[in-house]
Write a protein that holds these residues in place. Structure first.
Motif, mmCIF file in Angstrom:
data_model
loop_
_atom_site.group_PDB
_atom_site.id
_atom_site.type_symbol
_atom_site.label_atom_id
_atom_site.label_comp_id
_atom_site.label_asym_id
_atom_site.label_seq_id
_atom_site.Cartn_x
_atom_site.Cartn_y
_atom_site.Cartn_z
ATOM 1 N N ALA A 1 6.796 -39.871 -15.233
ATOM 2 C CA ALA A 1 7.468 -40.075 -13.754
ATOM 3 C C ALA A 1 7.308 -38.787 -13.200
ATOM 4 O O ALA A 1 7.271 -38.691 -11.764
ATOM 5 C CB ALA A 1 8.880 -40.525 -14.111
ATOM 6 N N LEU A 2 7.531 -37.680 -14.043
ATOM 7 C CA LEU A 2 7.365 -36.242 -13.127
ATOM 8 C C LEU A 2 6.173 -36.000 -12.709
ATOM 9 O O LEU A 2 5.940 -35.622 -11.497
ATOM 10 C CB LEU A 2 7.833 -35.085 -14.317
ATOM 11 C CG LEU A 2 9.131 -35.007 -14.938
ATOM 12 C CD1 LEU A 2 9.198 -34.277 -16.101
ATOM 13 C CD2 LEU A 2 9.951 -34.460 -13.700
ATOM 14 N N SER A 3 4.703 -36.392 -13.431
ATOM 15 C CA SER A 3 3.536 -36.570 -12.957
ATOM 16 C C SER A 3 3.498 -36.973 -11.645
ATOM 17 O O SER A 3 2.924 -36.745 -10.678
ATOM 18 C CB SER A 3 2.426 -36.818 -13.839
ATOM 19 O OG SER A 3 2.618 -36.075 -15.018
ATOM 20 N N ASP A 4 4.227 -38.380 -11.429
ATOM 21 C CA ASP A 4 3.835 -39.250 -10.059
ATOM 22 C C ASP A 4 4.842 -38.373 -9.045
ATOM 23 O O ASP A 4 4.234 -38.487 -7.729
ATOM 24 C CB ASP A 4 4.293 -40.491 -10.663
ATOM 25 C CG ASP A 4 3.650 -41.371 -11.434
ATOM 26 O OD1 ASP A 4 2.536 -40.982 -11.669
ATOM 27 O OD2 ASP A 4 4.279 -42.412 -11.873
ATOM 28 N N THR B 1 9.997 -28.709 -8.191
ATOM 29 C CA THR B 1 11.110 -28.861 -9.537
ATOM 30 C C THR B 1 10.421 -30.000 -10.511
ATOM 31 O O THR B 1 10.574 -29.545 -11.728
ATOM 32 C CB THR B 1 12.492 -29.261 -9.066
ATOM 33 O OG1 THR B 1 12.817 -28.391 -7.953
ATOM 34 C CG2 THR B 1 13.405 -29.716 -9.978
ATOM 35 N N ALA B 2 9.703 -30.944 -9.994
ATOM 36 C CA ALA B 2 9.201 -31.695 -11.267
ATOM 37 C C ALA B 2 8.056 -31.054 -11.929
ATOM 38 O O ALA B 2 8.007 -31.232 -13.362
ATOM 39 C CB ALA B 2 8.476 -32.761 -10.369
ATOM 40 N N LEU B 3 7.481 -29.798 -11.283
ATOM 41 C CA LEU B 3 6.443 -29.065 -12.144
ATOM 42 C C LEU B 3 7.170 -28.306 -12.800
ATOM 43 O O LEU B 3 6.809 -28.081 -14.175
ATOM 44 C CB LEU B 3 5.879 -28.312 -11.176
ATOM 45 C CG LEU B 3 4.582 -28.889 -10.439
ATOM 46 C CD1 LEU B 3 4.169 -28.114 -9.281
ATOM 47 C CD2 LEU B 3 3.546 -29.240 -11.377
ATOM 48 N N TYR B 4 8.379 -27.806 -12.712
ATOM 49 C CA TYR B 4 9.205 -27.058 -13.556
ATOM 50 C C TYR B 4 9.796 -27.729 -14.627
ATOM 51 O O TYR B 4 9.604 -26.998 -16.039
ATOM 52 C CB TYR B 4 10.492 -26.566 -12.901
ATOM 53 C CG TYR B 4 11.652 -25.967 -13.723
ATOM 54 C CD1 TYR B 4 11.650 -24.521 -13.833
ATOM 55 C CD2 TYR B 4 12.698 -26.611 -14.156
ATOM 56 C CE1 TYR B 4 12.746 -23.992 -14.922
ATOM 57 C CE2 TYR B 4 13.609 -26.264 -14.787
ATOM 58 C CZ TYR B 4 13.709 -24.688 -15.252
ATOM 59 O OH TYR B 4 14.762 -24.339 -15.879
ATOM 60 N N TYR B 5 10.118 -29.050 -14.669
ATOM 61 C CA TYR B 5 10.391 -29.854 -16.190
ATOM 62 C C TYR B 5 9.153 -30.420 -16.595
ATOM 63 O O TYR B 5 9.313 -30.622 -17.643
ATOM 64 C CB TYR B 5 11.410 -30.971 -15.326
ATOM 65 C CG TYR B 5 12.595 -30.608 -14.883
ATOM 66 C CD1 TYR B 5 13.538 -30.142 -15.855
ATOM 67 C CD2 TYR B 5 13.204 -30.770 -13.496
ATOM 68 C CE1 TYR B 5 14.828 -29.781 -15.474
ATOM 69 C CE2 TYR B 5 14.588 -30.609 -13.519
ATOM 70 C CZ TYR B 5 15.319 -30.041 -14.006
ATOM 71 O OH TYR B 5 16.770 -29.512 -14.065
ATOM 72 N N LEU B 6 8.048 -30.353 -15.880
ATOM 73 C CA LEU B 6 6.838 -30.926 -16.588
ATOM 74 C C LEU B 6 6.545 -30.010 -17.606
ATOM 75 O O LEU B 6 5.528 -30.370 -18.629
ATOM 76 C CB LEU B 6 6.043 -31.097 -15.605
ATOM 77 C CG LEU B 6 4.729 -32.180 -15.889
ATOM 78 C CD1 LEU B 6 5.309 -33.642 -16.139
ATOM 79 C CD2 LEU B 6 3.613 -32.256 -14.495
ATOM 80 N N ARG B 7 6.673 -28.728 -17.472
ATOM 81 C CA ARG B 7 6.219 -27.804 -18.527
ATOM 82 C C ARG B 7 6.686 -28.036 -19.938
ATOM 83 O O ARG B 7 6.069 -27.470 -20.948
ATOM 84 C CB ARG B 7 6.405 -26.345 -18.294
ATOM 85 C CG ARG B 7 7.980 -25.850 -18.292
ATOM 86 C CD ARG B 7 8.110 -24.562 -17.922
ATOM 87 N NE ARG B 7 8.047 -24.369 -16.493
ATOM 88 C CZ ARG B 7 8.208 -23.035 -15.835
ATOM 89 N NH1 ARG B 7 8.600 -21.967 -16.621
ATOM 90 N NH2 ARG B 7 8.223 -22.785 -14.359
ATOM 91 N N VAL C 1 -2.903 -32.884 -15.819
ATOM 92 C CA VAL C 1 -3.696 -33.148 -14.699
ATOM 93 C C VAL C 1 -2.959 -33.024 -13.682
ATOM 94 O O VAL C 1 -3.553 -32.443 -12.617
ATOM 95 C CB VAL C 1 -4.233 -34.895 -15.061
ATOM 96 C CG1 VAL C 1 -4.554 -35.231 -13.538
ATOM 97 C CG2 VAL C 1 -5.134 -35.038 -15.834
ATOM 98 N N ALA C 2 -1.698 -33.402 -13.563
ATOM 99 C CA ALA C 2 -0.790 -33.190 -12.581
ATOM 100 C C ALA C 2 -0.385 -31.576 -12.097
ATOM 101 O O ALA C 2 -0.548 -31.181 -10.895
ATOM 102 C CB ALA C 2 0.714 -33.749 -12.844
#
Length: 786
Positions: A482-485, A499-505, A514-515
């Motif tokens: 979901a974060l990648s989307d 912010t999604a990238l912040y949590y994606l780490r 990939v995202a």
């Protein structure tokens, strides 16, 4: 009566204008009109040509942002008023023509202080007190400037519900209330902090005490020179035939009034911008102060990208609710970036007059510029009686939240109320703010009744990033998808994607990588910077192919992020040219940190990056500087002790951590670090006590629970280790490290089926985890072999 302050301003302004004219006579036209060489001339250099704007500005909150002390500027009651806060009785009085306060000082003893400046006017006024070393401290005793019938005209404490003793960083004499660092940049014009780290002193200066013309428009000397040289009215002047160019001698140019409009197409109830959204020049100018951000570069240049000098904060759990509604005071920008209005091209001046700061139109009329009033400003839409509070657009779409006790700030994300999100992620519900006797479930039912079940179901079925962020904060399985989307969705606001990238780490999976890799080439620098930072999930040797070219990004915040993430890459993996480029980028990072040299955090960050690039002496020196100017900042002790670990100096590290423990006996980080150190020194009982205490002080920490469980298990206390893991898994049910360790402990105990249960749960959350898949296969093979 002559206002001496205004008169001195006028004289100073006249002098500066004359000085600029004299200087101009000795320089070429190109130099005179080059905005890069501009200097500050003061408001008086602007008023002759811009009198109408000046008349709007006079008396505005910007004009009154900071003022000298006088009977005309002091609003508070200094006629012997007293206020008692947690046993401390303070008195506000006048003596010898000065405004004074008797209150608790840095030692906790009552002392008398003189007020040096007043700060703000509405709905509250604060007061500054000068301390040695050029420090101005903000008094916690605050004047409520609201009318008496609204509860105002009284003294109150800025922290009314908690004792703030001397020595606490939040005490009015402490670092969190220091004007030079916390407030000054945004309350005066051309503020120069002028901090000297060796003497730990300030010589702060400004061109104008308040937020004047050049705070937003930039230094004006070359614009004044342009105005003198170019006069299209009568053609006079030595340079009358000179092309004024696009800049007009200005460092920054805002779109002119009337250069865009909001147009209602036939049959449409929401206007569109004509022409379409342009660069964010105005918004980024305002965001310099109207945002929660960090300064990353000392020299500010008007018209340059915001992220060249400031790093805005993201929608993290310390500042925002999961759905992006404001939690802490964030000063508008981060909220506005989430809004459909921002994405449609709305700017600050569409709603606010930039000079008077008043609304462009009263109440709902300001919204009616873009939202057809016949449809939206009606009971059919808002379902409230006209003229009531509930009929105001902001009541539902921009609810306010109080800060500093009495200061309501509207949420600028302008969202549609979603009580269903309140029930699932715990975000505030606009409806029950007024209907406090009801519940969010009641709100959801009411909305469904008003607008029909189909619309309510459609809205509830529409994925909201608040649901994703809530799941990410809790570490729920599958959230990386979901974060990648979110990251890859161009229709989402850029601050949401960042912010999604912040949590994606937190999710090291192939799809998250990939995202992240795709976001490295994003058009938005906030997204690029966070994508670079997310590469920290990779091993250092894996980062250069993805991050090295980001050292050449045109925006400084991205370059600094790249320097951080590449700093610990082994130098033998880099060419000589690459090492030179990386060291130059790290030097730029260090220089950026020195913009905040008056804060121990800056020197801590320098210490970290110097250690990462293999310079332990520079790292230790930076940590020692941090301890000297901020002995209260506990992370420095922890980092210094860790540096000593790397250098084989654990006995010195123990001394450092014991000092920290004396200062902060309930700090979980110190207990954990000391526990690890004592483990290395083979003082097992002491170590175990410290590691256990860390989990008590911070039970939500995955790392502390994991390490404590490992320590218990290594001492053949597996039952206790499993109990620790189970408690932590209640809060973090799909954490990889906890589940892997639980599976390994049960395997070693011969409880294979129990171990398989943990590993299967791990694979539910992390289906691409090859190591977990191998672990499960080995367990199942062993079961079959039995």
């Amino acid at each position: 009566m002559i206002d001496l302050r205004q008169r001195s301003r006028a004289c100073l302004g006249l002098y500066l204008v004359l000085a600029s004219i004299v200087t101009a006579a000795c320089t070429s036209d190109a130099e005179r009109l080059d905005p890069a060489s501009a200097t500050y001339v003061g408001r008086e250099g602007c008023v002759d040509c811009h009198a109408s704007y000046d008349s709007l500005w006079v008396g505005s909150d910007h004009d009154l942002a900071m003022q000298e002390v006088s009977e005309a500027t002091v609003l508070g009651d200094f006629e012997g008023a007293t206020i008692t806060q947690y046993g401390v009785e303070s008195r506000l009085f006048r003596e010898g023509g000065e405004y004074r306060v008797r209150t608790d000082g840095p030692t906790g003893e009552l002392e008398d202080y003189s007020i040096s400046y007043v700060f703000g006017v509405e709905p509250l006024q604060q007061y500054l007190i000068e301390f040695p070393g050029g420090r101005q401290q903000t008094l916690a005793l605050t004047w409520d400037a609201r009318p008496e019938e609204e509860g105002g005209q009284r003294w109150y404490h800025i922290y009314p519900d908690e004792p703030i003793p001397s020595g606490d960083i939040l005490h009015w004499t402490g670092p969190a209330q220091n004007w030079n660092y916390m407030c000054a940049e945004c309350h005066s014009t051309n503020l120069q902090k002028n901090y000297d780290v060796e003497s730990d002193t300030y010589q702060t200066s400004w061109s104008e005490l308040d937020v004047s013309c050049e705070a937003c428009h930039g230094p004006g000397s070359t614009h004044v020179a342009w105005a003198e040289a170019y006069d299209p009215g009568d053609g006079a002047g030595e340079s009358a035939d000179q092309d004024p160019g696009d800049s007009m001698g200005l460092q920054i140019q805002f779109p002119t009034v009337g250069s865009w409009d909001w147009v209602f197409d036939e049959g449409e109830s929401i206007a569109r911008r004509e022409p379409e959204k342009g660069p964010d020049v105005q918004i980024e100018m305002c965001a310099r102060c109207h945002s929660r951000r960090m300064v990353i570069w000392k020299e500010y240049a008007h018209g340059q990208p915001l992220l060249d000098t400031h790093q805005p904060r993201l929608l993290t759990d310390q500042l925002y609710y999961p759905d992006g509604q404001v939690l802490e005071e964030v000063y508008v920008y981060g909220s506005f970036l989430q809004s459909k209005m921002y994405m449609a091209g709305v700017t600050c001046s569409d709603c606010h007059d930039p000079h008077s700061l008043e609304f462009a139109a009263p109440d709902n009329a300001v919204c009616g510029k873009c939202h057809l009033s016949e449809k939206f400003d009606s009971p059919e839409h808002h379902v409230h009686d006209m003229g009531t509070e509930g009929a105001k657009c902001v009541a539902c779409h921009a609810p306010d939240r109080n800060y500093m006790v009495v200061d309501p700030r509207n949420d600028h994300s302008f969202r549609i109320p979603r009580p269903d999100l309140t029930q699932t992620v715990g975000a505030p519900d606009a409806c029950t703010r007024c209907h406090s006797d009801q519940t969010p479930a009641w709100s959801a039912e009411a909305i469904e009744l008003w607008y029909g079940s189909a619309r309510a179901e459609e809205r509830a079925a529409t994925p909201h990033y608040g649901q994703v962020f809530s799941a990410a904060r809790l570490g729920f399985r599958g959230t990386d998808l979901a974060l990648s989307d979110l990251v890859s969705d161009p229709e989402r606001p850029d601050i949401v994607r960042a912010t999604a990238l912040y949590y994606l780490r937190r999710y090291r999976t192939q799809r998250s990588l990939v995202a992240i890799e795709s976001a490295l080439s994003d058009a938005n620098p906030l997204v690029r910077a966070e994508a670079v930072s997310a590469l920290a999930m990779l091993e250092p040797q894996q980062r250069p192919p993805l991050a090295f070219h980001m050292l050449n990004d045109p925006v400084r915040a991205v370059r600094l992020a790249a320097a951080q993430v590449l700093a610990d890459v082994p130098r033998n993996q880099l060419t000589t040219a690459q090492s030179v480029a990386l060291n130059a980028a790290i030097d730029e990072y260090v220089q950026g940190q020195l913009a905040n040299a008056d804060r121990p955090t800056a020197h801590l960050n320098i210490g970290v990056i110097e250690a990462a690039r293999g310079r332990p002496e520079a790292s230790e020196a930076a940590y020692r500087t941090a301890l000297r100017i901020g002995p209260w900042f506990i992370p420095t002790y922890v980092n210094l002790a860790d540096l000593y670990r790397l250098l084989g100096r654990d006995l010195e590290g123990e001394i450092v951590l014991r000092e920290a423990l004396e200062l902060a006996p309930d700090n979980a980080d110190v207990h954990h670090s000391l526990g690890l150190l004592l483990t290395r020194l083979r003082r097992t009982d002491e170590a175990l006590e410290m590691l256990g205490r860390a989990t008590e002080l911070d039970p939500a920490s995955i790392q502390y629970n994991y390490v404590y469980a490992v320590a218990l298990n290594s001492l053949e206390r597996a039952d206790e280790a499993i109990a620790v893991l189970e408690r932590s898994l209640e809060t973090h049910p799909y954490d990889r490290t906890l589940l892997f360790l639980a599976g390994a402990i049960h395997r070693d105990r011969g409880e294979l089926n129990t171990a398989i249960g943990y590993v299967r749960r791990l694979l539910e959350a992390w289906p691409d985890d090859a190591e977990a898949a191998q672990f499960l296969a080995a367990l199942e093979a062993e079961v079959q072999a039995r």
